[in-house]
Write a protein that holds these residues in place. Structure first.
Motif, PDB file in Angstrom:
ATOM      1  N   ILE A  61      32.271  -2.641 -22.586  1.00  0.00           N
ATOM      2  CA  ILE A  61      32.418  -2.213 -24.044  1.00  0.00           C
ATOM      3  C   ILE A  61      33.888  -1.550 -24.492  1.00  0.00           C
ATOM      4  O   ILE A  61      34.228  -1.786 -25.615  1.00  0.00           O
ATOM      5  N   SER A  62      34.630  -1.224 -23.388  1.00  0.00           N
ATOM      6  CA  SER A  62      36.022  -0.827 -23.743  1.00  0.00           C
ATOM      7  C   SER A  62      37.005  -2.135 -23.819  1.00  0.00           C
ATOM      8  O   SER A  62      38.266  -1.821 -23.959  1.00  0.00           O
ATOM      9  N   TYR A  82      29.710  -7.906 -21.923  1.00  0.00           N
ATOM     10  CA  TYR A  82      31.008  -8.400 -22.085  1.00  0.00           C
ATOM     11  C   TYR A  82      31.099  -8.701 -23.469  1.00  0.00           C
ATOM     12  O   TYR A  82      30.519  -9.482 -24.148  1.00  0.00           O
ATOM     13  N   ASN A  83      32.392  -8.555 -23.977  1.00  0.00           N
ATOM     14  CA  ASN A  83      32.623  -8.703 -25.553  1.00  0.00           C
ATOM     15  C   ASN A  83      34.069  -9.591 -25.732  1.00  0.00           C
ATOM     16  O   ASN A  83      34.549  -9.617 -26.760  1.00  0.00           O
ATOM     17  N   GLY A  84      34.341 -10.350 -24.592  1.00  0.00           N
ATOM     18  CA  GLY A  84      35.430 -11.263 -24.833  1.00  0.00           C
ATOM     19  C   GLY A  84      36.793 -10.623 -24.071  1.00  0.00           C
ATOM     20  O   GLY A  84      37.700 -11.414 -24.208  1.00  0.00           O
ATOM     21  N   TYR A  85      36.809  -9.143 -24.045  1.00  0.00           N
ATOM     22  CA  TYR A  85      38.008  -8.620 -23.236  1.00  0.00           C
ATOM     23  C   TYR A  85      37.617  -8.259 -21.821  1.00  0.00           C
ATOM     24  O   TYR A  85      36.316  -7.951 -21.566  1.00  0.00           O
ATOM     25  N   LEU A 123      29.961   4.015 -31.343  1.00  0.00           N
ATOM     26  CA  LEU A 123      29.119   3.022 -31.085  1.00  0.00           C
ATOM     27  C   LEU A 123      27.904   2.681 -31.392  1.00  0.00           C
ATOM     28  O   LEU A 123      27.383   1.491 -31.182  1.00  0.00           O
ATOM     29  N   LYS A 124      27.418   3.649 -32.048  1.00  0.00           N
ATOM     30  CA  LYS A 124      26.089   3.435 -32.735  1.00  0.00           C
ATOM     31  C   LYS A 124      26.284   2.526 -34.002  1.00  0.00           C
ATOM     32  O   LYS A 124      25.228   1.728 -34.013  1.00  0.00           O
ATOM     33  N   VAL A 128      32.520   6.892 -20.120  1.00  0.00           N
ATOM     34  CA  VAL A 128      33.596   6.202 -20.174  1.00  0.00           C
ATOM     35  C   VAL A 128      34.274   5.449 -21.181  1.00  0.00           C
ATOM     36  O   VAL A 128      35.411   5.509 -21.129  1.00  0.00           O
ATOM     37  N   TYR A 129      33.603   5.136 -21.960  1.00  0.00           N
ATOM     38  CA  TYR A 129      34.085   4.728 -23.282  1.00  0.00           C
ATOM     39  C   TYR A 129      34.988   5.666 -24.038  1.00  0.00           C
ATOM     40  O   TYR A 129      35.896   5.448 -24.638  1.00  0.00           O
ATOM     41  N   THR A 130      34.379   6.922 -24.192  1.00  0.00           N
ATOM     42  CA  THR A 130      34.975   7.960 -24.727  1.00  0.00           C
ATOM     43  C   THR A 130      36.357   8.178 -24.284  1.00  0.00           C
ATOM     44  O   THR A 130      37.423   8.680 -24.848  1.00  0.00           O
TER      45      THR A 130
END
Length: 527
Positions: A143-144, A185-188, A448-449, A466-468
């Motif tokens: 997500i990052s 996975y979001n393309g990155y 994220l929400k 991790v994202y934060t």
């Protein structure tokens, strides 16, 4: 300067000096070693626990990194700002603001793998701490928009893995790790699977390409934390026997009846599993890369460690000739799930020294018109100033920074806080300041929400951590780049750094602070 702090006593090995205020600088032993001491230091503890004291303890819930204070590290360089101009954006005060900085990067022979943040989570393999926190790491990386690497020995260590003719045909643990990333996975970024000697014999890379749809694989020559193969500890005789049967080196020998009896009597509580040394050779390396590509690997990476300069030259040359998609160079001093403690402190070329050699070697190939692979530098990176310096010191070749301990820490803290929230036991120092809910404590949770809607409930707290953490790195890096007037990563150069000591200047070729801009300053003053 003391280069070897804690040489004979460290929190990593749960040892200490009896006379901490009076220690021999060479040996690290107490100035007076007294009869009657029960063995507090590493030497003393080794008198009754022997080889156990080689490793950081306790194995499983910790990571460790070197304490050695190297003569030159990233702190010996500062980042330069300026009051004029802007690169990558119109020099307009209303437009040249830090949120406008572009920190996206790309790696791959043709730049196909896009990164939202120039970070690669380096190989985290079969250690307990990696396995137990993989959910947070994998989802957090996905997500990052960064690369996550599944390290060595995962299939071989999977107790439920299935083999046929010595080759892996199913590994639930590997499948779990890959799918956790793929789902989000979001393309990155991408998910990478690493291979060492044992993995190659077991056919791990062929398995993940064929069965799990993995596109990126990494050949591993080594890492910065140690100059031998991967290691873990095993707390049962059954596991020790299983892994020896799969071809691993296990010490002490679990098939020896005397060893078995000593284990049952409690003389020792853990076996050690070791991986073999790889033997690098030019023709076989190129053949293996080609073999993986024919088998369906879309991207082939190479990771090397803090070995001799000649070995770094080999890595650069072989990566160029094989048109490797990403070369990761890992310097001494970084962290690990398990490495011999003295080895981690006392072997190899530290990150700054290694990166300066790397820059020199890449320059030499570039001058000859050779293919230059995307390169990542690793070895002790944790925060945004270090990321900037790592990119700048090896510019224009460094496309990303490798890190493992820092994102793993974020995953562990996120998971711990998630459990505290769930059980209504948030520590007072957190609840009094921020609150007691997920959205109150994790500052990026609301973002994220909003992005994921109902699916947000499926994101574990470790991944939110991790994202934060990466969101903090992103903002911090943008601010540093904005001050340097560099509004995209491709504009970062070595000129964005200054050496704070003559020694750092001599090592790196970065100007000493008192010599920087000397001619330009003179022209300004005389105009």
């Amino acid at each position: 300067m003391s280069f070897s702090k804690g040489i004979n006593a460290s929190a990593a090995t749960l040892t200490r000096n009896r006379t901490p205020g009076s220690v021999c600088p060479t040996s690290g032993m107490c100035a007076t070693c007294q009869e009657g001491c029960t063995g507090l230091c590493e030497v003393g503890r080794s008198a009754y626990r022997g080889r156990e004291v080689i490793y950081p303890q306790p194995f499983g819930p910790i990571t460790a990194a070197a304490e050695k204070d190297y003569p030159i590290d990233l702190s010996h360089f500062n980042i330069m700002g300026t009051t004029v101009g802007a690169q990558g954006i119109e020099p307009d005060s209303d437009k040249a603001i830090f949120p406008a900085v572009n920190i996206e990067s790309a790696v791959g022979a043709n730049g196909q793998i896009k990164l939202k943040l120039p970070v690669v989570i380096s190989g985290l393999g079969s250690t307990n701490v990696a396995s137990q926190n993989w959910e947070g790491l994998a989802i957090g990386a996905a997500i990052s928009g960064v690369i996550a690497t599944i390290g060595e020995n995962v299939c071989g260590m999977d107790p439920d893995a299935e083999f046929s003719s010595g080759r892996v045909v199913r590994s639930p643990d590997m499948e779990r790790r890959v799918k956790l990333f793929q789902k989000w996975y979001n393309g990155y970024g991408t998910i990478v699977v690493q291979s060492n000697v044992e993995d190659t014999k077991l056919g791990v890379l062929e398995y993940v390409i064929d069965k799990l749809g993995v596109e990126a694989v990494e050949l591993k020559w080594g890492q910065g934390a140690k100059d031998i193969g991967g290691e873990v500890k095993l707390n049962s005789l059954e596991r020790a026997l299983q892994l020896k049967s799969r071809g691993y080196i296990v010490h002490p020998d679990p098939e020896d009846p005397t060893v078995q009896e000593a284990f049952r009597q409690g003389a020792f509580k853990e076996f050690e599993r070791h991986s073999r040394l790889g033997m690098v050779e030019y023709d076989s390396f190129l053949a293996r890369v080609e073999q993986l590509r024919r088998h369906g690997a879309k991207y082939v990476f190479l990771k090397t460690g803090a070995y001799r300069p000649a070995d770094l030259a080999r890595a650069v040359k072989y990566a160029s000739d094989a048109r490797i998609d990403l070369l990761t160079v890992d310097g001494a001093g970084g962290g690990t799930g398990m490495s011999p403690w003295r080895m981690m402190n006392e072997w190899g070329i530290p990150t700054v020294y290694l990166e300066c050699l790397l820059y020199k070697y890449l320059n030499k190939l570039a001058e000859r018109g050779k293919f230059i692979p995307s390169v990542a530098i690793a070895g002790g990176f944790a925060l945004e100033d270090q990321v900037f310096k790592g990119l700048a010191l090896g510019a224009p070749y460094i496309k990303a920074v490798g890190m493992a301990r820092a994102p793993l820490t974020a995953a562990m803290v996120g998971k711990t806080l998630g459990e505290a929230i769930k059980n209504g036991k948030v520590p007072a120092e957190i609840s009094n300041k921020y609150g007691t809910t997920l959205e109150q404590i994790f500052v990026a949770a609301s973002e994220l929400k909003a992005k994921y809607g109902e699916a947000f409930a499926e994101i574990p707290p470790g991944a939110i951590g991790v994202y934060t953490f990466f969101e903090r790195l992103s903002v911090g890096l943008k601010q540093l780049m904005c001050g340097a007037r560099k509004f995209a990563l491709q504009y970062i150069t070595r000129d964005d750094l200054v050496a704070l000591t003559p020694e750092a200047a001599r090592l790196s070729g970065i100007p000493y602070v008192m010599d920087l801009d000397a001619e330009e300053a003179e022209r300004i003053l005389e105009s």
